[in-house]
Motif scaffolding. Structure first.
Motif, mmCIF file in Angstrom:
data_model
loop_
_atom_site.group_PDB
_atom_site.id
_atom_site.type_symbol
_atom_site.label_atom_id
_atom_site.label_comp_id
_atom_site.label_asym_id
_atom_site.label_seq_id
_atom_site.Cartn_x
_atom_site.Cartn_y
_atom_site.Cartn_z
ATOM 1 N N CYS A 8 -1.173 3.119 -25.103
ATOM 2 C CA CYS A 8 0.197 3.611 -25.004
ATOM 3 C C CYS A 8 0.331 4.398 -23.701
ATOM 4 N N ARG A 47 8.234 1.043 -27.893
ATOM 5 C CA ARG A 47 8.050 -0.345 -27.447
ATOM 6 C C ARG A 47 7.878 -0.473 -25.941
ATOM 7 N N ASN A 48 8.672 0.271 -25.161
ATOM 8 C CA ASN A 48 8.584 0.117 -23.708
ATOM 9 C C ASN A 48 7.430 0.894 -23.094
ATOM 10 N N LYS A 102 4.353 0.633 -24.739
ATOM 11 C CA LYS A 102 3.187 -0.024 -25.318
ATOM 12 C C LYS A 102 2.595 -1.071 -24.367
#
Length: 223
Positions: free
Chosen positions: A169, A161-162, A164
């Motif tokens: 990515c 998540r951090n 993305k």
């Protein structure tokens, strides 16, 4: 033989050598979306699905790269921005290697001290598009080091998540604060999914490949 004749023979022989060792990299877009391919050297090209673009680097080209850009908008003068990989122009200027994240193909053609082409797929600057790179001649040579390279995992879908960002990515090797880089660091996320790819600095042993000088190649987006 006269000086002029000798000069003409020399030029002719050099021409044969140049032709013999010429390399063509055919870039193919197999994605269901438009990819704006970029190359240094080479510039850039808009590729809809099924389109191809031939990049013809000069013999001895080194520190070269090709990548795909996504989500681009350009004006009539070819100026604009992309969601990933953008260089500010449709045809990238030499030395402008685009914004991160982006999946990279890197190569150096044969040098005087190294008679082979050196090639790799790099995720050190992150990931935006799955790619494969295939020698269309000389495949299987040099003890198997001249072969197809792939990075086709669903990295955008599995991206932490951090890491993305829209369209891609990030990598802990080039983005501060999202993780640690190195063989035993968070960059293992990439290495586990794309073992062929260069995923952290000094990852040469498992991720650098070679083909004979004069090999032709095909780079495919979304293989």
């Amino acid at each position: 033989m006269t000086t002029l004749s000798a000069s003409l023979v020399t030029i002719f022989l050099l021409s044969i050598i140049t032709i013999t060792h010429a390399t063509t990299i055919t870039v193919v877009n197999n994605c269901d979306y438009t990819v704006w391919a970029a190359a240094d050297p080479g510039g850039g090209r808009r590729l809809t699905k099924g389109n191809t673009w031939n990049v013809n680097p000069a013999p001895g080209t080194k520190m070269a790269r090709i990548w795909g850009r996504t989500g681009c908008n350009f004006d009539g003068n070819g100026n604009g921005n992309c969601q990933t990989g953008g260089c500010g122009k449709l045809v990238c200027n030499p030395g402008n290697w685009g914004t991160i994240p982006k999946t990279l193909f890197e190569y150096t053609l044969a040098q005087p001290n190294n008679p082979t082409d050196t090639i790799d797929i790099s995720l050190i600057e992150g990931f935006n598009i799955p790619i494969s790179f295939t020698p269309t001649s000389n495949s299987g040579s040099l003890g198997g080091k001249c072969r197809t390279l792939r990075c086709t995992a669903d990295i955008n879908g599995q991206c932490p998540r951090n890491w993305k960002v829209p369209g891609g990515c990030n990598s802990p090797c080039t983005t501060q604060g999202i993780g640690t880089c190195g063989a035993n660091g968070d960059s293992k996320f990439y290495k586990q999914r794309c073992p062929d790819a260069y995923s952290f600095p000094k990852d040469d042993q498992s991720s650098t490949f070679a083909c004979p000088s004069g090999t032709n190649y095909r780079l495919t987006f979304c293989p």
